[in-house]
Design a protein around this motif. Structure first.
Motif, PDB file in Angstrom:
ATOM      1  N   GLY A  70       0.706  -1.056  -0.247  1.00 31.31           N
ATOM      2  CA  GLY A  70      -0.419  -0.143  -0.010  1.00 31.31           C
ATOM      3  C   GLY A  70       1.307   1.285   0.244  1.00 31.31           C
ATOM      4  O   GLY A  70       2.267   1.617  -0.233  1.00 31.31           O
ATOM      5  N   ARG A  97      -5.130  -3.645 -10.443  1.00 29.09           N
ATOM      6  CA  ARG A  97      -5.628  -3.001  -9.649  1.00 29.09           C
ATOM      7  C   ARG A  97      -7.312  -2.437 -10.437  1.00 29.09           C
ATOM      8  O   ARG A  97      -8.098  -1.784 -10.127  1.00 29.09           O
ATOM      9  N   SER A 111      -3.185   0.388  -4.407  1.00 30.46           N
ATOM     10  CA  SER A 111      -2.870  -0.679  -4.153  1.00 30.46           C
ATOM     11  C   SER A 111      -1.085  -0.702  -5.434  1.00 30.46           C
ATOM     12  O   SER A 111      -1.629   0.147  -6.550  1.00 30.46           O
ATOM     13  N   PRO A 128      -0.986  -7.254  -2.390  1.00 20.69           N
ATOM     14  CA  PRO A 128      -1.321  -7.012  -0.891  1.00 20.69           C
ATOM     15  C   PRO A 128      -1.453  -8.044   0.334  1.00 20.69           C
ATOM     16  O   PRO A 128      -1.116  -9.284  -0.190  1.00 20.69           O
TER      17      PRO A 128
END
Length: 155
Positions: A70, A97, A111, A128
């Motif tokens: 992040g 994404r 992200s 992530p």
């Protein structure tokens, strides 16, 4: 047989509490990929690079990290791993994404998930820490495409 190693980046998880790393491992195993090792490193550039390079020396086909992608100040996975990749696969992050946007809306913009090849031509993914995000990446992007990417790289 394709082989993989999984690195979870977290200051709060260990191998026992690492649900996301376990889910990734289970999905890889179900797809016929041998998981050689799974470790946890703290959110620290040197700690992440140390474990990543240790994995690299063991020559798996895939290295998958989760966590720290992040934009928070503690999220240092991308600055740690990106310098170790010789080729970044831009389409992975872009597509991840896009898919994530459909699932979580504009939060997907934060992200920095990415994929690429390292100096040993191992296919590396930085995902992530969210279990749901990793399930999405595994089922919609990684498992359907990793063989093709490895084949193209080794031509």
């Amino acid at each position: 047989m394709t082989t993989a190693m999984i690195l979870t980046i977290s200051d709060t998880r260990n191998l026992t509490t690492d649900k996301t790393g376990l889910v990734i491992s289970e999905q890889l195993t179900a797809a016929g990929i041998a998981v050689l090792d799974r470790q946890v490193a703290i959110d620290d550039i040197v700690a992440i690079q140390y474990q990543f390079l240790a994995f690299e020396q063991r020559l798996p086909d895939l290295i998958i990290t989760n966590g720290g992608t992040g934009i928070a100040q503690r999220d240092v996975t991308i600055p740690a791993i990106q310098p170790l990749l010789t080729t970044v696969i831009n389409g992975f992050g872009e597509t991840f994404r896009e898919i994530s946007y459909r699932e979580v809306g504009t939060r997907a913009l934060a992200s920095r998930a990415m994929a690429g090849f390292n100096v040993k031509n191992q296919l590396c993914y930085c995902l992530p820490g969210s279990t749901n995000a990793c399930q999405t990446a595994m089922t919609k992007l990684i498992l359907p495409e990793y063989e093709h990417l490895l084949t193209e790289r080794h031509k």
